[in-house]
Structure formats: structure tokens, C-alpha cells
Design an enzyme around this catalytic site. Structure first.
Site, PDB file in Angstrom:
ATOM      1  N   GLY A 158      10.392   3.683   6.763  1.00 17.99           N
ATOM      2  CA  GLY A 158       9.102   3.942   7.404  1.00 17.99           C
ATOM      3  C   GLY A 158       8.558   2.711   8.105  1.00 17.99           C
ATOM      4  NE  ARG A 180       5.807 -10.642  -0.239  1.00 21.12           N
ATOM      5  CZ  ARG A 180       4.964 -11.345  -0.997  1.00 21.12           C
ATOM      6  NH1 ARG A 180       5.280 -12.552  -1.404  1.00 21.12           N
ATOM      7  NH2 ARG A 180       3.799 -10.843  -1.345  1.00 21.12           N
ATOM      8  CE  LYS A 194      -1.989   1.182  14.355  1.00 21.48           C
ATOM      9  NZ  LYS A 194      -0.848   0.740  13.536  1.00 21.48           N
ATOM     10  NE  ARG A 238      -2.166  -1.726   3.258  1.00 19.68           N
ATOM     11  CZ  ARG A 238      -2.593  -2.075   4.451  1.00 19.68           C
ATOM     12  NH1 ARG A 238      -3.776  -1.696   4.856  1.00 19.68           N
ATOM     13  NH2 ARG A 238      -1.845  -2.792   5.268  1.00 19.68           N
ATOM     14  CG  MET A 239       2.784   3.073   3.412  1.00 12.76           C
ATOM     15  SD  MET A 239       2.050   4.683   3.054  1.00 12.76           S
ATOM     16  CE  MET A 239       3.483   5.623   2.576  1.00 12.76           C
ATOM     17  CG  MET A 251       8.265   8.599   7.194  1.00 16.22           C
ATOM     18  SD  MET A 251       9.815   8.916   6.378  1.00 16.22           S
ATOM     19  CE  MET A 251      10.902   7.846   7.274  1.00 16.22           C
ATOM     20  CG  HIS A 300      -4.836   4.055  13.517  1.00 19.22           C
ATOM     21  ND1 HIS A 300      -4.384   4.572  14.712  1.00 19.22           N
ATOM     22  CD2 HIS A 300      -3.993   4.518  12.562  1.00 19.22           C
ATOM     23  CE1 HIS A 300      -3.312   5.312  14.480  1.00 19.22           C
ATOM     24  NE2 HIS A 300      -3.049   5.303  13.189  1.00 19.22           N
ATOM     25  CG  HIS A 301      -7.332   1.252   9.255  1.00 19.89           C
ATOM     26  ND1 HIS A 301      -6.919  -0.042   9.337  1.00 19.89           N
ATOM     27  CD2 HIS A 301      -6.194   1.996   9.139  1.00 19.89           C
ATOM     28  CE1 HIS A 301      -5.606  -0.111   9.252  1.00 19.89           C
ATOM     29  NE2 HIS A 301      -5.126   1.134   9.137  1.00 19.89           N
TER      30      HIS A 301
END
Ligand code: NAD
Length: 267
Positions: free
Chosen positions: A99, A36, A160, A11-12, A126, A156-157
């Protein structure tokens, strides 16, 4: 400046690709993207993966050539992968922007060793806003002292899996630093049943989970007759990618060392 992204199918990772590819006017060039082994993204064009036009960079699974070629590699992956990447960054003298969260003490030690050879910038959050919030919290905690109770609330969602969030803990560390105490000795991470009265000097945490909330953090300083609340709300994950690219640009030409986003913002 030549950029690489590892974990580019995550995602990031996709956000980071997008941020680099849309920052050409700031001198950023994408030279490699690594996913990966076995990832379905292998062989695909990194621009397409980021939801943009093709950029003629194919997703590869070998990080070694990337760390040899790039000036900076952006890494939001897993602790095991990040540890390996930091050794490659040290070898290639490549700026390593990390991160990844959930690093163990052993991982942190490995990063410190790698940072003897190259600039490493590491932050659990960040975003520029949260970095500023950390600095503000430290400052306020120092000024107000123990008679103001500190509580840290985060939401948070629903997906998590860890609590409190890494950012909430970083804010707790900032508050503890302001008071010149160790967070581990002062943190109250959950409350249930007959807890007794609040201990003076405690730093409390409360966690909410639900919906698609990207990340809300509020630090409350509750005194007698007044309450000061400092809040940050993230509405998109692109803020983290923007901070990562800014960190890499800042690190260009700097001495080896382990830096944080507060160094990047000169706070
Ligand atoms: P994700 O699971 O979507 O992405 C992680 C990616 O890393 C996956 O695509 C995975 O295949 C890849 N990966 C794992 N090992 C690899 C390897 N050896 N080589 C190449 N790729 C590898 O997760 P995400 O939501 O993108 O988050 C990634 C990390 O970033 C997490 O630790 C998360 O907590 C952290 N994060 C940090 C910030 C911040 O501001 N510091 C913000 C958001 C997320």
C-alpha cells in the site's frame, strides 16, 4: 493463511494488525509483526499494539524470518523499505501486498522484477470503493468523450504533505485510459492568475486541505447543460486494511505477477 505485517507500529500498520487479528473466521492467522530498528514498539505484543487482547506475537525488527515463514506480508511503509521487502518476498515466494505510496520509477521496476517470483498486489488506494470508482471513471470517460470536461477534486486532512493525492492521480490515469490519452500530456495540476480558457481534453485537478478529512475524491464530467459527478468519501482508514487482507486472500495460490486491486475485484 499465515499473515505478517511490516511497519506494524505505523498508523496503517496498527490497522492491518487489527484487521488480520479480527479475521480469524476467514482463516487469517498473524505469525509476525515487524517494526523499524529502534522503534519503541519492539518487544511489545502485536495484539496490544492493535488495541486488542494479547496475541502472543512479539514485534521484531528483522523482516527476514517473517518473509520466510508467512504466506502473505502486508506492507504500508516507505518506498525504501518496500523495495527491500519485495526482494525478500521474491526469495521467500511470499505474497506481498503493497500500500506504500510515493514509489519512484526505480522502485516500480524493482517490484516488477520481484513479481516474476511471487504474487505482488500494489495499489495507491486499497479501498474497494475507490477501486470501483476508478473502473467507473474509465468507463464514463470512454463513453462521454472530449466534449465533457473532466475535473478531479480531492480533500484531505491538514497534515497531508503531497498534492494531488495518489488516488486523485490514479483517477486521472483511469480517465485518461478511458479516453486513450496519456495523463502526463493532459493533466492541469494547478491554476492561478490569468490562465486563459480551458483547453479541450484537459484533465484538471483541484486540491483542498483541512481538518481531519480521511479522503474525499470527486470526478466531475462537465458538459453543456449537464454535469455528472462521481464521489467517494472515506470516513475511516480501516477500509484500506480490509482491502489489503482481501487482496492477500485472493492472491493465495495464484501465479507470480504484479496485480492491482482491479484484478482482485475482477474489474
Ligand atoms: P506511518 O508513518 O504512520 O507508518 C509507516 C511505518 O513504516 C512507520 O511506523 C515506520 O517506522 C515504518 N517503517 C519505515 N521503514 C521501515 C522498515 N525498514 N522496517 C519496518 N518498518 C518501517 O504512515 P502511514 O500513514 O501508516 O502510511 C504508510 C504508507 O501507506 C504511506 O506511503 C501512505 O501513503 C500509504 N497509505 C496507503 C494507503 C492505500 O490504500 N494504499 C492507505 C493509507 C496510507
Amino acid at each position: 493463511m499465515k499473515f505478517g505485517v511490516v511497519g506494524c507500529a505505523g498508523r496503517m500498520g496498527r490497522m492491518l494488525l487489527r484487521e488480520v487479528l479480527t479475521s480469524r473466521d476467514r482463516g487469517c492467522e498473524l505469525v509476525g509483526a515487524v517494526a523499524r530498528e529502534g522503534s519503541s514498539a519492539l518487544g511489545h505484543d502485536a495484539g496490544i499494539l492493535a488495541g486488542l487482547d494479547p496475541c502472543n506475537v512479539r514485534v521484531e525488527d528483522d523482516p527476514v524470518p517473517l518473509f520466510a515463514d508467512a504466506d502473505a506480508v502486508l506492507d504500508f511503509t516507505t518506498p525504501t523499505a518496500t523495495r527491500r521487502f519485495s526482494a525478500l518476498a521474491a526469495q521467500g515466494k511470499t505474497i506481498h501486498v503493497i500500500g506504500t505510496t510515493g514509489l519512484s520509477d526505480g522502485d516500480e521496476n524493482a517490484l516488477s522484477k520481484a513479481a516474476r517470483h511471487t504474487p505482488i498486489i500494489q495499489a495507491a488506494n486499497m479501498s474497494l470503493g475507490v477501486t470501483l470508482l476508478e473502473a467507473l471513471v474509465e468507463r464514463v470517460a470512454r463513453t462521454l468523450g472530449d466534449e465533457y470536461d473532466i475535473e478531479i477534486l480531492e480533500m484531505h486532512h491538514r497534515r497531508k504533505v503531497d498534492a494531488p493525492s495518489g488516488t486523485a492521480l490514479a483517477l486521472g490515469r483511469a480517465a485518461a485510459a478511458g479516453r486513450e490519452v496519456a495523463l502526463d500530456e493532459k493533466a492541469v495540476r494547478s491554476r492561478d492568475g490569468h490562465t486563459g480558457a480551458r483547453e479541450a481534453g484537459a484533465i484538471g485537478f483541484a486540491t483542498l486541505r483541512g481538518g481531519d478529512v480521511v479522503g474525499d475524491h470527486t470526478v466531475i464530467f462537465a458538459g453543456d447543460g449537464e454535469r455528472l459527478e462521481l464521489t467517494h468519501k472515506a470516513s475511516g482508514r480501516d477500509i484500506y486494511a480490509r482491502g489489503a487482507v482481501r487482496a492477500a486472500l485472493w492472491a493465495h495460490g495464484r501465479k507470480p505477477g504484479l496485480y492491482t486491486m482491479r484484478d482482485v475485484l475482477d474489474l
